[in-house]
Design a protein around this motif. Structure first.
Motif, short mmCIF file in Angstrom:
data_model
loop_
_atom_site.label_atom_id
_atom_site.label_comp_id
_atom_site.label_asym_id
_atom_site.label_seq_id
_atom_site.Cartn_x
_atom_site.Cartn_y
_atom_site.Cartn_z
N TYR A 93 -12.81 4.88 13.35
CA TYR A 93 -11.85 5.91 12.93
C TYR A 93 -10.88 5.37 11.88
CZ TYR A 93 -12.99 9.82 15.98
OH TYR A 93 -13.62 10.91 16.56
N PHE A 94 -10.41 4.14 12.07
CA PHE A 94 -9.53 3.54 11.07
C PHE A 94 -10.23 3.44 9.72
CE2 PHE A 94 -7.01 1.12 14.54
CZ PHE A 94 -6.05 2.13 14.57
N ALA A 95 -11.51 3.03 9.74
CA ALA A 95 -12.24 2.87 8.49
C ALA A 95 -12.39 4.21 7.77
CB ALA A 95 -13.61 2.26 8.77
N ALA A 96 -12.79 5.25 8.52
CA ALA A 96 -12.96 6.57 7.90
C ALA A 96 -11.64 7.07 7.31
CB ALA A 96 -13.49 7.56 8.93
N THR A 97 -10.54 6.79 8.01
CA THR A 97 -9.23 7.25 7.55
C THR A 97 -8.74 6.48 6.33
OG1 THR A 97 -8.64 7.88 9.81
CG2 THR A 97 -6.83 7.61 8.24
N PHE A 98 -8.81 5.16 6.39
CA PHE A 98 -8.27 4.34 5.30
C PHE A 98 -9.12 4.44 4.03
CE2 PHE A 98 -6.21 1.67 8.77
CZ PHE A 98 -4.95 2.20 8.52
N VAL A 99 -10.42 4.58 4.18
CA VAL A 99 -11.27 4.76 2.99
C VAL A 99 -10.92 6.08 2.31
CG1 VAL A 99 -13.64 5.16 2.21
CG2 VAL A 99 -13.14 3.29 3.78
N ALA A 100 -10.68 7.13 3.10
CA ALA A 100 -10.30 8.42 2.51
C ALA A 100 -8.93 8.34 1.85
CB ALA A 100 -10.31 9.50 3.60
N TRP A 101 -8.00 7.63 2.46
CA TRP A 101 -6.65 7.52 1.90
C TRP A 101 -6.61 6.71 0.61
CZ3 TRP A 101 -3.06 6.34 6.72
CH2 TRP A 101 -2.94 7.50 7.48
N THR A 102 -7.31 5.58 0.60
CA THR A 102 -7.25 4.67 -0.55
C THR A 102 -8.29 4.97 -1.62
OG1 THR A 102 -8.76 3.07 0.50
CG2 THR A 102 -6.40 2.82 0.95
N ASN A 103 -9.28 5.76 -1.24
CA ASN A 103 -10.40 6.05 -2.16
C ASN A 103 -11.11 4.78 -2.60
OD1 ASN A 103 -12.01 8.01 -3.43
ND2 ASN A 103 -10.94 7.75 -5.37
N SER A 104 -11.05 3.76 -1.74
CA SER A 104 -11.72 2.48 -2.02
C SER A 104 -12.40 2.03 -0.73
CB SER A 104 -10.72 1.43 -2.48
OG SER A 104 -11.30 0.13 -2.49
N PHE A 105 -13.71 1.83 -0.79
CA PHE A 105 -14.45 1.45 0.40
C PHE A 105 -14.04 0.06 0.88
CE2 PHE A 105 -18.14 -0.31 2.64
CZ PHE A 105 -18.39 0.70 3.55
N VAL A 106 -13.97 -0.89 0.00
CA VAL A 106 -13.65 -2.27 0.38
C VAL A 106 -12.22 -2.37 0.91
CG1 VAL A 106 -13.39 -4.64 -0.44
CG2 VAL A 106 -15.32 -3.25 -1.23
N LEU A 107 -11.26 -1.78 0.22
CA LEU A 107 -9.87 -1.84 0.67
C LEU A 107 -9.70 -1.12 2.00
CD1 LEU A 107 -6.94 -2.60 0.20
CD2 LEU A 107 -6.67 -0.52 -1.18
N GLY A 108 -10.35 0.02 2.15
CA GLY A 108 -10.27 0.76 3.41
C GLY A 108 -10.84 -0.02 4.57
N ILE A 109 -11.94 -0.72 4.34
CA ILE A 109 -12.56 -1.54 5.38
C ILE A 109 -11.64 -2.69 5.78
CG2 ILE A 109 -14.44 -3.17 5.82
CD1 ILE A 109 -15.26 -0.26 6.07
N LEU A 110 -11.03 -3.34 4.81
CA LEU A 110 -10.13 -4.45 5.11
C LEU A 110 -8.90 -3.97 5.88
CD1 LEU A 110 -10.25 -6.43 1.73
CD2 LEU A 110 -11.36 -7.02 3.89
#
Length: 305
Positions: free
Chosen positions: A48-65
């Motif tokens: 859930y964190f990954a799906a949320t942060f990737v959507a917020w940052t529009n960056s897959f790598v940054l969202g994953i980190l």
């Protein structure tokens, strides 16, 4: 032949994902002697964190980190607020408390994200096929899971078995009073171990998120497989968790891929498709039962401390 190679790679990839989940569980269960049924909830929260942060940052790598860091902090906070008070309690108390945490996290996710599932789209550079050998192509993302999981497995083994902090963790599991008498902050050490276990669970969840729908309760079924893995491999053994996870991943994936064709010789097509996943699961549980009878300490037990 090409199908066998592809499904074998799928089995390896699934097994390595299971290892990440089981490794965190065996650190907490085997080394800290704590039964954490909420480990699957941390797997879910990572997704859930990954799906949320990737959507917020529009960056897959940054969202994953960011998702990995959030799961680490969540694990540390959970241990500090609730779970450290249960270390000296009976395992039944730990089971009941962490089962309550499963219900808490499921309701919290429903409240924050809603009952509908989420998706985690992959960037274009992870959707292209990669040629493994001549004529055999494999999805780049699944290949990246294999590479990352192998790197994490090697790093985890080195940290736990070859470093001073790993020595302190293993010694603290054997005699925490003695370690405390030597001036080591055992509470802080165990908090860091729990946080590491949570991060591993979150890593498994966020890497699985682009493949499956991110949904409430997604960690509960896979947690059962994680417990099976640490029983087969040996409680507290990182090497055992790795080997057993590969066995289980291969049995599950190859069984689901090839058993339907074998069962269609004696069953209808619909019945064969339904029976194959159940039979694959039965083979895994049969392997666990055989290990418990023949070698109760597991196939690759942890070294004597």
């Amino acid at each position: 032949m090409l199908v066998l190679v592809e499904q074998s790679l799928n089995g390896l990839q699934f097994g390595l994902l299971l290892f990440l989940l089981a490794a965190g569980l065996t650190l907490v269960f085997g080394i800290m002697d704590f039964v954490n049924l909420a480990h699957g909830s941390l797997y879910m929260m990572g997704a859930y964190f990954a799906a949320t942060f990737v959507a917020w940052t529009n960056s897959f790598v940054l969202g994953i980190l960011l998702a990995l860091g959030a799961t680490l902090l969540l694990g540390i906070a959970l241990e500090f607020i609730a779970l450290r008070h249960l270390y000296g309690r009976d395992h039944l108390d730990q089971v009941l408390a962490t089962f309550g945490l499963i219900l808490f996290f499921n309701d919290a996710v429903r409240l924050i994200w809603g009952p509908a599932g989420l998706s985690l789209p992959l960037p274009a550079w992870l959707t292209v096929p990669v040629q493994i050998v001549p004529g055999v192509f494999y999805p780049a993302y699944r290949l990246s899971i294999i590479v990352v999981a192998l790197a994490v497995a090697a790093l985890l083994y080195i940290v736990v078995m070859r470093t001073k902090i790993g020595m302190l963790i293993r010694a603290g599991a054997s005699n925490r009073e003695m370690i405390g008498a030597l001036g080591i902050n055992i509470k802080l050490l165990f908090t860091l171990v729990f946080g590491l276990g949570a991060a591993l669970a979150g890593l498994a969840g966020l890497m699985q998120a682009p493949i499956l729908t991110v949904q409430i309760g997604m960690g509960e079924n896979i947690l059962i497989l994680a417990f099976v893995i640490i029983v087969i491999g040996g409680i507290g053994s990182i090497r055992g968790a790795f080997m057993a996870a590969i066995f289980v991943g291969m049995i599950d994936t190859l069984g689901r891929a090839f058993l339907p064709d074998l069962l269609r010789t004696v069953l209808s097509s619909a019945a064969a498709s339904t029976a194959a996943p159940a039979l694959s699961s039965m083979l895994i549980y049969l392997l666990m039962a055989i290990v418990l009878v023949v070698r109760p300490e597991g196939l690759f037990p942890a070294a004597k401390r």
